[in-house]
Design an enzyme around this catalytic site. Structure first.
Site, mmCIF file in Angstrom:
data_model
loop_
_atom_site.group_PDB
_atom_site.id
_atom_site.type_symbol
_atom_site.label_atom_id
_atom_site.label_comp_id
_atom_site.label_asym_id
_atom_site.label_seq_id
_atom_site.Cartn_x
_atom_site.Cartn_y
_atom_site.Cartn_z
ATOM 1 N N HIS A 19 5.171 0.066 -10.974
ATOM 2 C CA HIS A 19 4.690 -0.621 -12.179
ATOM 3 C C HIS A 19 5.382 -1.970 -12.382
ATOM 4 O O HIS A 19 4.799 -2.865 -12.990
ATOM 5 C CB HIS A 19 4.848 0.294 -13.403
ATOM 6 C CG HIS A 19 3.968 1.526 -13.307
ATOM 7 N ND1 HIS A 19 4.311 2.734 -13.841
ATOM 8 C CD2 HIS A 19 2.750 1.707 -12.720
ATOM 9 C CE1 HIS A 19 3.336 3.629 -13.593
ATOM 10 N NE2 HIS A 19 2.385 3.016 -12.910
ATOM 11 N N HIS A 42 -6.945 5.560 -8.207
ATOM 12 C CA HIS A 42 -6.385 6.862 -8.611
ATOM 13 C C HIS A 42 -5.623 6.600 -9.914
ATOM 14 O O HIS A 42 -4.428 6.304 -9.887
ATOM 15 C CB HIS A 42 -5.430 7.394 -7.552
ATOM 16 C CG HIS A 42 -6.056 7.680 -6.216
ATOM 17 N ND1 HIS A 42 -6.508 6.695 -5.372
ATOM 18 C CD2 HIS A 42 -6.306 8.863 -5.589
ATOM 19 C CE1 HIS A 42 -7.006 7.257 -4.279
ATOM 20 N NE2 HIS A 42 -6.904 8.562 -4.391
ATOM 21 N N SER A 103 -0.632 3.268 -14.783
ATOM 22 C CA SER A 103 -1.134 1.978 -14.282
ATOM 23 C C SER A 103 -2.266 1.406 -15.157
ATOM 24 O O SER A 103 -2.312 0.181 -15.373
ATOM 25 C CB SER A 103 -1.548 2.081 -12.814
ATOM 26 O OG SER A 103 -2.338 3.224 -12.568
ATOM 27 N N GLU A 121 -10.823 8.432 -11.458
ATOM 28 C CA GLU A 121 -9.931 9.596 -11.572
ATOM 29 C C GLU A 121 -10.781 10.848 -11.397
ATOM 30 O O GLU A 121 -11.887 10.930 -11.926
ATOM 31 C CB GLU A 121 -9.226 9.580 -12.945
ATOM 32 C CG GLU A 121 -8.410 10.813 -13.276
ATOM 33 C CD GLU A 121 -7.340 11.182 -12.241
ATOM 34 O OE1 GLU A 121 -6.594 10.296 -11.790
ATOM 35 O OE2 GLU A 121 -7.284 12.361 -11.859
ATOM 36 N N ASP A 146 -14.743 9.706 -6.656
ATOM 37 C CA ASP A 146 -13.750 9.411 -5.624
ATOM 38 C C ASP A 146 -13.364 7.920 -5.626
ATOM 39 O O ASP A 146 -14.216 7.037 -5.488
ATOM 40 C CB ASP A 146 -14.331 9.799 -4.263
ATOM 41 C CG ASP A 146 -13.405 9.408 -3.145
ATOM 42 O OD1 ASP A 146 -12.221 9.793 -3.187
ATOM 43 O OD2 ASP A 146 -13.842 8.676 -2.240
ATOM 44 N N GLY A 147 -12.072 7.662 -5.754
ATOM 45 C CA GLY A 147 -11.598 6.284 -5.877
ATOM 46 C C GLY A 147 -11.700 5.484 -4.588
ATOM 47 O O GLY A 147 -11.856 4.264 -4.629
ATOM 48 N N ASP A 167 -3.293 4.447 -5.299
ATOM 49 C CA ASP A 167 -2.093 5.221 -5.647
ATOM 50 C C ASP A 167 -2.402 6.719 -5.562
ATOM 51 O O ASP A 167 -2.420 7.420 -6.571
ATOM 52 C CB ASP A 167 -1.675 4.813 -7.077
ATOM 53 C CG ASP A 167 -0.414 5.506 -7.529
ATOM 54 O OD1 ASP A 167 0.335 6.024 -6.683
ATOM 55 O OD2 ASP A 167 -0.167 5.523 -8.750
#
Ligand code: SAM
Length: 286
Positions: A19, A42, A103, A121, A146-147, A167
């Site tokens: 971060h 994600h 995030s 997500e 799905d990211g 991530d």
């Protein structure tokens, strides 16, 4: 069904690294008036309550952000991240921290009217929290899908300016190559984007395999300007558990390597021990 919940880990040393880099990248992007896309493959829950049973069970934030927030000698490049934590916890000087930004919440601090935020997500509980967190956030688009696919579907952004954070939880071993391959494919669609890929150091050979996948050039991989930053609490081991954490960053802001060369020794001194180490390495030139 995946079981990973980021609430157990929010604010730990790995989040501090991830971060703090994200704040520097987004801060840099907002220096130009022109809008940009922030894409988070994600996203997690958005915001975390540190008093909840998950954070309290592991106490990971106590060995991470809680050790930094009241320090008086914060390096300049870490200050924007610490400022964000203090904005969310106005009583942090006298009390325990209560909130930690995931995030999406880090992004929310920076995104302007001309920017748009795309959050993916999969977890049924975390998507609910994320939707709640994004309620009334205009130009934040949340999807329970799905990211990896999501990132590719959004590139190139119309403004030709964008930051992508990947991530994954690495619960599945396939995440290691899927994450790198997604960036390689994304780069072929949008070579000027900034890509940030988070990884854990659990087994060194898995990190080495990611590095080789980026650096071994072939017809499909044209990635350039790749920076690696890593912070290890202890030496590599074959025992179970995360000993370190790192990020691969494609097209980083030009000062980022220098900024991390200032931040990482500080993190080692404040969060680490005499086994701790750090790396800042330009793996592929511009
Ligand atoms: N990026 C968040 C942050 O910094 O606050 C933390 C994300 S956490 C490490 C990983 C998240 O990815 C989990 O919430 C998990 O449910 C979610 N996830 C796992 N596989 C996914 C996939 N294929 N697409 C989208 N989300 C996924």
């Amino acid at each position: 069904m995946l079981s990973y919940r980021h609430a157990f880990h929010a604010g730990n040393f790995a989040d501090v690294l991830k971060h703090s880099v994200l704040t520097l990248v987004l801060d840099y992007m907002t220096r130009k008036e022109k809008g940009f896309h922030y894409i988070d493959s994600h996203s997690g829950a958005g915001m975390y309550q540190l008093a909840d049973e998950y954070s309290q069970k592991t106490g990971e934030y106590k060995a991470g952000i809680a050790k930094l927030v009241n320090e008086l000698d914060i390096p300049e490049a870490l200050q924007p991240y610490i400022d964000l934590i203090n904005e969310l916890n106005p009583d942090s000087g006298s009390n325990e921290l209560t909130l930690y930004p995931g995030s999406p919440a880090v992004a929310k601090r920076y995104m302007r009217r001309q920017d748009s935020t795309h959050l993916f997500e999969l977890h049924p509980t975390d998507i609910e929290h994320l939707n709640e967190f994004c309620y009334r956030w205009k130009k934040a688009f949340v999807k329970q899908s799905d990211g990896y696919q999501g990132v590719l579907g959004l590139l190139p952004p119309p403004s030709r300016r964008g930051v992508v954070l990947i991530d994954p939880p690495y619960e599945l071993k396939e995440d290691y190559h899927k994450a790198v391959n997604t960036i390689i494919k994304a780069y072929s669609k949008f070579a000027t984007g900034t890509y940030i890929l988070w990884y854990p150091v659990v087994k060194r050979d898995l990190v080495e395999a990611m590095k080789s996948a980026f650096t071994n050039k072939n017809a499909n991989n044209n990635v350039k300007n790749l920076l690696q930053v890593e912070f290890c609490l202890s030496a590599d081991t074959n025992e179970y558990g995360m000993t370190g954490t790192g990020l691969f960053i494609v097209n980083p802001p030009w000062q980022l390597a220098q900024q991390m060369a200032e931040v990482l020794p500080y993190l080692r001194d404040k969060l680490g021990n005499n086994e701790s180490s750090f790396t800042v390495a330009q793996l592929i030139a511009e």
